[in-house]
Scaffold this motif. Structure first.
Motif, PDB file in Angstrom:
ATOM      1  N   LEU A  49       0.868  -1.174   0.000  1.00  0.00           N
ATOM      2  CA  LEU A  49       0.000   0.000   0.000  1.00  0.00           C
ATOM      3  C   LEU A  49       0.902   1.220   0.000  1.00  0.00           C
ATOM      4  O   LEU A  49       1.791   1.342   0.840  1.00  0.00           O
ATOM      5  N   ARG A  50       0.720   2.104  -0.971  1.00  0.00           N
ATOM      6  CA  ARG A  50       1.527   3.325  -1.060  1.00  0.00           C
ATOM      7  C   ARG A  50       0.610   4.535  -1.050  1.00  0.00           C
ATOM      8  O   ARG A  50      -0.322   4.619  -1.840  1.00  0.00           O
ATOM      9  N   LEU A  51       0.882   5.453  -0.145  1.00  0.00           N
ATOM     10  CA  LEU A  51       0.171   6.726  -0.100  1.00  0.00           C
ATOM     11  C   LEU A  51       1.198   7.843  -0.189  1.00  0.00           C
ATOM     12  O   LEU A  51       2.219   7.806   0.504  1.00  0.00           O
ATOM     13  N   PHE A  52       0.931   8.824  -1.033  1.00  0.00           N
ATOM     14  CA  PHE A  52       1.821   9.961  -1.202  1.00  0.00           C
ATOM     15  C   PHE A  52       1.043  11.247  -0.942  1.00  0.00           C
ATOM     16  O   PHE A  52      -0.168  11.298  -1.123  1.00  0.00           O
ATOM     17  N   LYS A  77       4.461   3.751   2.990  1.00  0.00           N
ATOM     18  CA  LYS A  77       4.434   2.466   2.292  1.00  0.00           C
ATOM     19  C   LYS A  77       4.271   1.376   3.336  1.00  0.00           C
ATOM     20  O   LYS A  77       5.063   1.272   4.265  1.00  0.00           O
ATOM     21  N   ILE A  78       3.208   0.591   3.195  1.00  0.00           N
ATOM     22  CA  ILE A  78       2.951  -0.528   4.094  1.00  0.00           C
ATOM     23  C   ILE A  78       3.014  -1.793   3.245  1.00  0.00           C
ATOM     24  O   ILE A  78       2.321  -1.904   2.231  1.00  0.00           O
ATOM     25  N   THR A  79       3.874  -2.715   3.658  1.00  0.00           N
ATOM     26  CA  THR A  79       4.090  -3.935   2.881  1.00  0.00           C
ATOM     27  C   THR A  79       3.823  -5.160   3.740  1.00  0.00           C
ATOM     28  O   THR A  79       4.308  -5.246   4.876  1.00  0.00           O
ATOM     29  N   LYS A  80       3.079  -6.091   3.200  1.00  0.00           N
ATOM     30  CA  LYS A  80       2.866  -7.383   3.859  1.00  0.00           C
ATOM     31  C   LYS A  80       4.118  -8.230   3.596  1.00  0.00           C
ATOM     32  O   LYS A  80       4.570  -8.343   2.455  1.00  0.00           O
ATOM     33  N   HIS A  81       4.642  -8.788   4.650  1.00  0.00           N
ATOM     34  CA  HIS A  81       5.838  -9.626   4.519  1.00  0.00           C
ATOM     35  C   HIS A  81       5.608 -10.928   5.264  1.00  0.00           C
ATOM     36  O   HIS A  81       5.147 -10.925   6.400  1.00  0.00           O
ATOM     37  N   ASP A  82       5.893 -12.025   4.602  1.00  0.00           N
ATOM     38  CA  ASP A  82       5.754 -13.337   5.244  1.00  0.00           C
ATOM     39  C   ASP A  82       7.082 -13.706   5.858  1.00  0.00           C
ATOM     40  O   ASP A  82       8.014 -14.106   5.178  1.00  0.00           O
ATOM     41  N   TRP A  83       7.169 -13.553   7.157  1.00  0.00           N
ATOM     42  CA  TRP A  83       8.444 -13.823   7.857  1.00  0.00           C
ATOM     43  C   TRP A  83       8.698 -15.260   7.876  1.00  0.00           C
ATOM     44  O   TRP A  83       8.504 -16.183   8.210  1.00  0.00           O
TER      45      TRP A  83
END
Length: 83
Positions: A49-52, A77-83
């Motif tokens: 998700l990117r917001l500017f 910037k919010i990123t889903k990450h699979d740890w």
């Protein structure tokens, strides 16, 4: 819709001592929740998700400060990450 990201003590960023504040009105909060739910469900084009701010792009971030002694962030910037 208003979503604002502000950094208090930006001089401490390099020392990782800063605090990030995110403020949202009702509409902005609903948009963030919907975007995060889409990311959780792996919907197409939901990650990241990117917001500017308007100055940087799509106008999804406000540049109206809530805290006088903070610096505005022009990109979230919010990123889903699979740890």
């Amino acid at each position: 819709m208003k979503v604002t990201v502000e950094i208090r003590s930006p001089e401490d960023v390099m020392e990782e001592g800063h605090i990030v504040h995110r403020f949202a009105d009702e509409e902005g909060l609903e948009m963030l929740i919907a975007s995060l739910e889409a990311m959780r469900d792996d919907l197409p084009r939901s990650n990241p998700l990117r917001l500017f701010s308007e100055e940087w792009g799509n106008g999804g971030l406000s540049t109206d400060k809530v805290m006088d002694d903070a610096q505005i962030t022009h990109c979230l910037k919010i990123t889903k990450h699979d740890w």
